[in-house]
Scaffold this motif. Structure first.
Motif, PDB file in Angstrom:
ATOM      1  N   GLN A  15       0.843  -1.191   0.000  1.00  0.00           N
ATOM      2  CA  GLN A  15       0.000   0.000   0.000  1.00  0.00           C
ATOM      3  C   GLN A  15       0.879   1.243   0.000  1.00  0.00           C
ATOM      4  N   CYS A  16       0.517   2.205  -0.820  1.00  0.00           N
ATOM      5  CA  CYS A  16       1.246   3.465  -0.871  1.00  0.00           C
ATOM      6  C   CYS A  16       0.764   4.367   0.257  1.00  0.00           C
ATOM      7  N   GLU A  17       1.706   4.879   1.036  1.00  0.00           N
ATOM      8  CA  GLU A  17       1.366   5.760   2.157  1.00  0.00           C
ATOM      9  C   GLU A  17       0.873   7.123   1.678  1.00  0.00           C
ATOM     10  N   ALA A  18       1.243   7.514   0.471  1.00  0.00           N
ATOM     11  CA  ALA A  18       0.874   8.838  -0.028  1.00  0.00           C
ATOM     12  C   ALA A  18      -0.525   8.869  -0.626  1.00  0.00           C
ATOM     13  N   CYS A  19      -0.844   7.904  -1.496  1.00  0.00           N
ATOM     14  CA  CYS A  19      -2.140   7.954  -2.189  1.00  0.00           C
ATOM     15  C   CYS A  19      -3.107   6.870  -1.715  1.00  0.00           C
ATOM     16  N   ALA A  20      -2.672   6.022  -0.768  1.00  0.00           N
ATOM     17  CA  ALA A  20      -3.481   4.947  -0.192  1.00  0.00           C
ATOM     18  C   ALA A  20      -3.898   3.897  -1.215  1.00  0.00           C
ATOM     19  N   SER A  21      -3.175   3.810  -2.326  1.00  0.00           N
ATOM     20  CA  SER A  21      -3.490   2.791  -3.330  1.00  0.00           C
ATOM     21  C   SER A  21      -2.979   1.432  -2.879  1.00  0.00           C
ATOM     22  N   LEU A  22      -3.768   0.426  -3.141  1.00  0.00           N
ATOM     23  CA  LEU A  22      -3.371  -0.944  -2.883  1.00  0.00           C
ATOM     24  C   LEU A  22      -2.421  -1.360  -3.992  1.00  0.00           C
ATOM     25  N   LEU A  23      -1.284  -1.918  -3.629  1.00  0.00           N
ATOM     26  CA  LEU A  23      -0.250  -2.256  -4.602  1.00  0.00           C
ATOM     27  C   LEU A  23       0.135  -3.724  -4.527  1.00  0.00           C
ATOM     28  N   ASP A  24       0.618  -4.220  -5.624  1.00  0.00           N
ATOM     29  CA  ASP A  24       1.337  -5.485  -5.652  1.00  0.00           C
ATOM     30  C   ASP A  24       2.799  -5.072  -5.506  1.00  0.00           C
ATOM     31  N   PRO A  25       3.525  -5.563  -4.508  1.00  0.00           N
ATOM     32  CA  PRO A  25       4.903  -5.112  -4.319  1.00  0.00           C
ATOM     33  C   PRO A  25       5.772  -5.228  -5.575  1.00  0.00           C
ATOM     34  N   ALA A  26       5.464  -6.180  -6.432  1.00  0.00           N
ATOM     35  CA  ALA A  26       6.239  -6.350  -7.663  1.00  0.00           C
ATOM     36  C   ALA A  26       6.011  -5.195  -8.649  1.00  0.00           C
ATOM     37  N   GLN A  27       4.975  -4.374  -8.430  1.00  0.00           N
ATOM     38  CA  GLN A  27       4.681  -3.237  -9.298  1.00  0.00           C
ATOM     39  C   GLN A  27       5.534  -2.013  -8.978  1.00  0.00           C
ATOM     40  N   LEU A  28       6.159  -1.985  -7.802  1.00  0.00           N
ATOM     41  CA  LEU A  28       6.945  -0.815  -7.416  1.00  0.00           C
ATOM     42  C   LEU A  28       8.042  -0.546  -8.440  1.00  0.00           C
ATOM     43  N   LYS A  29       8.222   0.718  -8.771  1.00  0.00           N
ATOM     44  CA  LYS A  29       9.316   1.117  -9.660  1.00  0.00           C
ATOM     45  C   LYS A  29      10.565   1.295  -8.805  1.00  0.00           C
ATOM     46  N   ASP A  30      11.679   0.867  -9.321  1.00  0.00           N
ATOM     47  CA  ASP A  30      12.959   0.991  -8.608  1.00  0.00           C
ATOM     48  C   ASP A  30      12.862   0.479  -7.168  1.00  0.00           C
ATOM     49  N   PRO A  31      12.413  -0.779  -6.963  1.00  0.00           N
ATOM     50  CA  PRO A  31      12.283  -1.285  -5.595  1.00  0.00           C
ATOM     51  C   PRO A  31      13.650  -1.423  -4.918  1.00  0.00           C
ATOM     52  N   ARG A  32      13.666  -1.188  -3.612  1.00  0.00           N
ATOM     53  CA  ARG A  32      14.889  -1.333  -2.835  1.00  0.00           C
ATOM     54  C   ARG A  32      14.515  -1.718  -1.410  1.00  0.00           C
ATOM     55  N   CYS A  33      15.437  -2.349  -0.751  1.00  0.00           N
ATOM     56  CA  CYS A  33      15.230  -2.780   0.620  1.00  0.00           C
ATOM     57  C   CYS A  33      15.151  -1.557   1.537  1.00  0.00           C
ATOM     58  N   ALA A  34      14.129  -1.517   2.385  1.00  0.00           N
ATOM     59  CA  ALA A  34      13.951  -0.390   3.305  1.00  0.00           C
ATOM     60  C   ALA A  34      15.012  -0.387   4.404  1.00  0.00           C
ATOM     61  N   ILE A  35      15.661  -1.525   4.627  1.00  0.00           N
ATOM     62  CA  ILE A  35      16.655  -1.621   5.698  1.00  0.00           C
ATOM     63  C   ILE A  35      18.065  -1.310   5.184  1.00  0.00           C
ATOM     64  N   CYS A  36      18.480  -2.015   4.132  1.00  0.00           N
ATOM     65  CA  CYS A  36      19.866  -1.863   3.669  1.00  0.00           C
ATOM     66  C   CYS A  36      20.001  -1.020   2.396  1.00  0.00           C
ATOM     67  N   LYS A  38      19.579  -1.948  -0.691  1.00  0.00           N
ATOM     68  CA  LYS A  38      19.959  -2.706  -1.892  1.00  0.00           C
ATOM     69  C   LYS A  38      18.767  -2.809  -2.849  1.00  0.00           C
ATOM     70  N   SER A  39      19.078  -2.828  -4.141  1.00  0.00           N
ATOM     71  CA  SER A  39      18.014  -2.903  -5.140  1.00  0.00           C
ATOM     72  C   SER A  39      17.996  -4.215  -5.909  1.00  0.00           C
ATOM     73  N   ASN A  40      18.858  -5.136  -5.556  1.00  0.00           N
ATOM     74  CA  ASN A  40      18.864  -6.437  -6.230  1.00  0.00           C
ATOM     75  C   ASN A  40      17.929  -7.409  -5.501  1.00  0.00           C
ATOM     76  N   LEU A  41      16.656  -7.033  -5.451  1.00  0.00           N
ATOM     77  CA  LEU A  41      15.658  -7.815  -4.734  1.00  0.00           C
ATOM     78  C   LEU A  41      15.169  -8.974  -5.591  1.00  0.00           C
ATOM     79  N   GLU A  42      14.727 -10.006  -4.934  1.00  0.00           N
ATOM     80  CA  GLU A  42      14.156 -11.148  -5.639  1.00  0.00           C
ATOM     81  C   GLU A  42      12.802 -11.474  -5.041  1.00  0.00           C
ATOM     82  N   THR A  43      11.937 -12.019  -5.860  1.00  0.00           N
ATOM     83  CA  THR A  43      10.610 -12.405  -5.382  1.00  0.00           C
ATOM     84  C   THR A  43      10.590 -13.904  -5.132  1.00  0.00           C
ATOM     85  N   GLN A  44       9.730 -14.310  -4.224  1.00  0.00           N
ATOM     86  CA  GLN A  44       9.566 -15.717  -3.896  1.00  0.00           C
ATOM     87  C   GLN A  44       8.086 -16.033  -3.871  1.00  0.00           C
TER      88      GLN A  44
END
Length: 172
Positions: A15-36, A38-44
């Motif tokens: 979910q986007c905190e700005a527009c409250a849209s429900l999202l599929d995490p795989a739809q995010l543009k330029d996804p990156r880890c919120a902790i470290c 890194k942008s080389n994320l993988e889906t499982q």
């Protein structure tokens, strides 16, 4: 990552905190880890449980409209937006080590998503309070009496949970 709907650059997960849209995490543009970062994320793949919100859409829409004039314009706008976009099934479980375990065979390694579990806790804590008062049924006066007025103070990111998802859970 970046929300594909509004361009908010710190959208998280489902979910986007700005527009409250429900999202599929795989739809995010330029996804990156919120902790470290890194942008080389993988889906499982993972089997999850879902709340069937589309089955409650008409009842929730009617209920939301009954709140017009009682809720803020912002809350009404967010709830109406969710309804107008069509309610989608919402994942209620997570692959985490902490949380309330799912008591269902085959899902022992899952926990409930906090926004599925927390609203149930509102009722549960009311029941516990009633028992401590020596009147175990008094909780029903608050949660079942149609004359009860429930007041909540929310941030816009919580509106979908309180205005759409929790009412659908109660109706279900």
């Amino acid at each position: 990552g970046t929300c594909p709907k509004c361009g908010y650059e710190r959208a998280r997960g489902d979910q986007c905190e700005a527009c409250a849209s429900l999202l599929d995490p795989a739809q995010l543009k330029d996804p990156r880890c919120a902790i470290c970062g890194k942008s080389n994320l993988e889906t499982q793949k993972s089997e999850q449980l879902f709340l069937k919100l589309p089955k409650a859409a008409d009842r929730v829409a009617e209920w939301v409209e009954s709140k017009d004039g009682h809720w803020s314009r912002s809350a009404m706008g967010i709830a109406r937006k969710w309804i107008a976009e069509g309610l989608r099934e919402r994942c209620i479980t997570r692959d985490l080590e902490w949380g309330i375990p799912v008591p269902l065979e085959g899902f022992e390694d899952k926990v409930f998503y906090v926004w599925f579990d927390a609203p149930i806790g509102y009722i549960g804590i009311s029941m516990e309070w009633a028992e401590q008062q020596g009147d175990p049924d008094v909780w029903e006066t608050y949660w079942k009496d149609p004359d009860t007025k429930l007041v909540q103070f929310l941030g816009k990111d919580n509106v979908p949970f309180h205005a759409v998802i929790f009412p659908a859970m109660i109706m279900g």
